[in-house]
Design an enzyme around this catalytic site. Sequence first.
Site, PDB file in Angstrom:
ATOM      1  N   LYS A 148      40.139  21.874  45.705  1.00 41.42           N
ATOM      2  CA  LYS A 148      38.913  21.881  46.510  1.00 41.42           C
ATOM      3  C   LYS A 148      38.904  20.614  47.352  1.00 41.42           C
ATOM      4  O   LYS A 148      39.424  19.597  46.892  1.00 41.42           O
ATOM      5  CB  LYS A 148      37.672  21.928  45.609  1.00 41.42           C
ATOM      6  CG  LYS A 148      37.591  23.139  44.692  1.00 41.42           C
ATOM      7  CD  LYS A 148      37.066  24.367  45.389  1.00 41.42           C
ATOM      8  CE  LYS A 148      37.155  25.579  44.463  1.00 41.42           C
ATOM      9  NZ  LYS A 148      36.622  26.803  45.019  1.00 41.42           N
ATOM     10  N   LYS A 174      46.188  25.914  41.652  1.00 43.70           N
ATOM     11  CA  LYS A 174      46.325  27.011  42.613  1.00 43.70           C
ATOM     12  C   LYS A 174      45.625  26.720  43.927  1.00 43.70           C
ATOM     13  O   LYS A 174      44.669  25.939  43.979  1.00 43.70           O
ATOM     14  CB  LYS A 174      45.837  28.336  42.021  1.00 43.70           C
ATOM     15  CG  LYS A 174      44.343  28.485  41.927  1.00 43.70           C
ATOM     16  CD  LYS A 174      43.975  29.855  41.378  1.00 43.70           C
ATOM     17  CE  LYS A 174      43.499  30.827  42.438  1.00 43.70           C
ATOM     18  NZ  LYS A 174      42.340  30.383  43.224  1.00 43.70           N
ATOM     19  N   ASP A 176      43.257  27.942  47.046  1.00 43.47           N
ATOM     20  CA  ASP A 176      42.062  28.782  47.048  1.00 43.47           C
ATOM     21  C   ASP A 176      42.362  30.082  47.803  1.00 43.47           C
ATOM     22  O   ASP A 176      43.370  30.199  48.498  1.00 43.47           O
ATOM     23  CB  ASP A 176      40.871  28.028  47.636  1.00 43.47           C
ATOM     24  CG  ASP A 176      39.624  28.249  46.778  1.00 43.47           C
ATOM     25  OD1 ASP A 176      39.454  29.386  46.291  1.00 43.47           O
ATOM     26  OD2 ASP A 176      38.846  27.320  46.591  1.00 43.47           O
ATOM     27  N   GLU A 177      41.464  31.060  47.655  1.00 43.61           N
ATOM     28  CA  GLU A 177      41.767  32.405  48.168  1.00 43.61           C
ATOM     29  C   GLU A 177      41.844  32.478  49.690  1.00 43.61           C
ATOM     30  O   GLU A 177      42.502  33.369  50.232  1.00 43.61           O
ATOM     31  CB  GLU A 177      40.737  33.419  47.638  1.00 43.61           C
ATOM     32  CG  GLU A 177      39.312  33.298  48.173  1.00 43.61           C
ATOM     33  CD  GLU A 177      38.521  32.175  47.520  1.00 43.61           C
ATOM     34  OE1 GLU A 177      38.976  31.643  46.499  1.00 43.61           O
ATOM     35  OE2 GLU A 177      37.457  31.822  48.059  1.00 43.61           O
ATOM     36  N   HIS A 264      44.290  37.225  42.764  1.00 47.95           N
ATOM     37  CA  HIS A 264      42.895  36.851  43.022  1.00 47.95           C
ATOM     38  C   HIS A 264      42.184  38.115  43.494  1.00 47.95           C
ATOM     39  O   HIS A 264      42.767  38.912  44.225  1.00 47.95           O
ATOM     40  CB  HIS A 264      42.842  35.739  44.071  1.00 47.95           C
ATOM     41  CG  HIS A 264      41.500  35.063  44.141  1.00 47.95           C
ATOM     42  ND1 HIS A 264      40.385  35.686  44.633  1.00 47.95           N
ATOM     43  CD2 HIS A 264      41.119  33.821  43.756  1.00 47.95           C
ATOM     44  CE1 HIS A 264      39.358  34.839  44.555  1.00 47.95           C
ATOM     45  NE2 HIS A 264      39.769  33.703  44.026  1.00 47.95           N
ATOM     46  N   LYS A 305      29.600  30.900  37.609  1.00 44.64           N
ATOM     47  CA  LYS A 305      28.729  31.060  38.782  1.00 44.64           C
ATOM     48  C   LYS A 305      28.714  32.484  39.341  1.00 44.64           C
ATOM     49  O   LYS A 305      27.831  32.838  40.113  1.00 44.64           O
ATOM     50  CB  LYS A 305      29.166  30.084  39.893  1.00 44.64           C
ATOM     51  CG  LYS A 305      30.422  30.507  40.669  1.00 44.64           C
ATOM     52  CD  LYS A 305      30.770  29.564  41.812  1.00 44.64           C
ATOM     53  CE  LYS A 305      32.030  30.034  42.528  1.00 44.64           C
ATOM     54  NZ  LYS A 305      32.562  29.098  43.499  1.00 44.64           N
ATOM     55  N   GLY A 336      32.599  28.476  38.741  1.00 40.84           N
ATOM     56  CA  GLY A 336      31.523  27.664  38.177  1.00 40.84           C
ATOM     57  C   GLY A 336      31.815  27.130  36.780  1.00 40.84           C
ATOM     58  O   GLY A 336      30.900  26.736  36.066  1.00 40.84           O
ATOM     59  N   GLN A 356      39.925  28.388  34.598  1.00 40.54           N
ATOM     60  CA  GLN A 356      40.165  27.785  35.904  1.00 40.54           C
ATOM     61  C   GLN A 356      38.887  27.132  36.429  1.00 40.54           C
ATOM     62  O   GLN A 356      37.850  27.780  36.471  1.00 40.54           O
ATOM     63  CB  GLN A 356      40.547  28.897  36.874  1.00 40.54           C
ATOM     64  CG  GLN A 356      41.904  28.735  37.480  1.00 40.54           C
ATOM     65  CD  GLN A 356      42.298  29.949  38.271  1.00 40.54           C
ATOM     66  OE1 GLN A 356      43.406  30.401  38.137  1.00 40.54           O
ATOM     67  NE2 GLN A 356      41.427  30.469  39.101  1.00 40.54           N
ATOM     68  N   GLY A 358      37.419  24.669  39.663  1.00 43.80           N
ATOM     69  CA  GLY A 358      37.583  23.900  40.901  1.00 43.80           C
ATOM     70  C   GLY A 358      36.572  22.775  40.905  1.00 43.80           C
ATOM     71  O   GLY A 358      36.880  21.621  40.575  1.00 43.80           O
TER      72      GLY A 358
END
Length: 411
Positions: A148, A174, A176-177, A264, A305, A336, A356, A358
């Site tokens: 992030k 990893k 991010d998408e 993902h 989240k 989250g 996982q 972030g």
Amino acid sequence: MSYLDLNYTPSSGDLVCEFYYEVEGIPHLEAAERIAAESSIGTWTALTTMKDEIKRKLAPKVFYHDLESKTAKIAYPQVLFEEANMPQILSSIAGNIFGLKEVTHLRLLDVIFPEGIVRSFKGPKFGIEGIRDLTGIKNRPFIGTIIKPKLGLNAKEHAKVAYEAWVGGVDIVKDDENLANMKFNPFSKRIKETLRMRDKAEEETGEKKIYMPNITAETLEMLERARLVKENGGEYIMVDILTSGWASLQTIRNAGLDRVIHAHRAGHAALTRHKRHGISMKVIAKIARLIGVDQLHIGSFGVGKMKGSPDEDLQYKAVLEEEIGLRKVLSVASGGLHPGIVDDLIKISGINVVIQAGGGIHGHDEGTRAGATAMRQAVSAVVEGISLKEYAENHRELKIALEKWAPEKLR
Ligand code: CAP
Ligand code: MG
């Protein structure tokens, strides 16, 4: 022509679908027959071209119907489907039927694929066992992070944050998408820099470290990117399976790349979220396993989240691990998460899971490395059967994380 046969018992060669649906203007049961027709050999009117033989061999059967739960089950002969062709299968059982005028809501709740179809797909190359062998991590959940901010870091900064996370204690880093080949962070440069830092982190920690680069793009481009990852010594690739599409996922799996595939599910909620319409996550998990992903995001068991609940997410996990003659897919919990919920999460998920985080790592007050350490400490505490509160007494990074995100766990 009728598709109704409530006395029919599906054979092992049938593909069975369970649908939830609501109707307008026609009886509920009649709509089930329309769904059966449109998803197989029929259309809105009788056909002069239809032959008895076609009907006999290919017509599916509505063998279950319940007005109260608004569900029906349809058994389709396997011959209606092309083996190893997921787009064709879905164009049948999840195609035109979603647009039928009288069917105001339709949800594909479950699919039971017959063995002949299951066997025609490759399934996971590695699966849970292969991943445990590759990493040497046997008796605990895997700990992962997503770099992030999602977008914005350049390749060198990305690699540096990854390094900090690895040496801090995570196993997996990893992309991010929505991180692909960006002007400010070119794919090729990012792969080289990040895998170089992975080697450094492995040397310094003596642990196996994993990088999951997001190769999501047009299919031929994805193949190029996957090859680049392989050339540079990366064992994993990550694909946004829903935005890329099932056909391209099949191409990636069938290309003989020999890489672990992390899936993902960005965009899944467009299909899965509305409980009276769409396609269930259970079905998506089954499809992804058949095609052959090794890891799949299934939700954070209600503690993170994103929308979800322990019961629902456990159902998806069960689908990824049930005995169907294919390797088992590793569940990924994400969204989250932070050290303060690791105890609740593992209680629900067990240890076959990637945890996982972030924000829950890079948002630590002392930065990424301390955030990763706090996460590792939280996992160690749970695996050793010690409460987070007690463990935090001698583990500063965890204490800081709990003070920030879960102060109630320190009381
Ligand atoms: C998590 C995440 C994941 C979502 C996906 C994100 O970040 O990277 O993509 O969790 O949801 O961008 O939100 P945080 P799911 O740890 O910072 O929340 O796994 O349910 O598909
Ligand atoms: Mg993300």
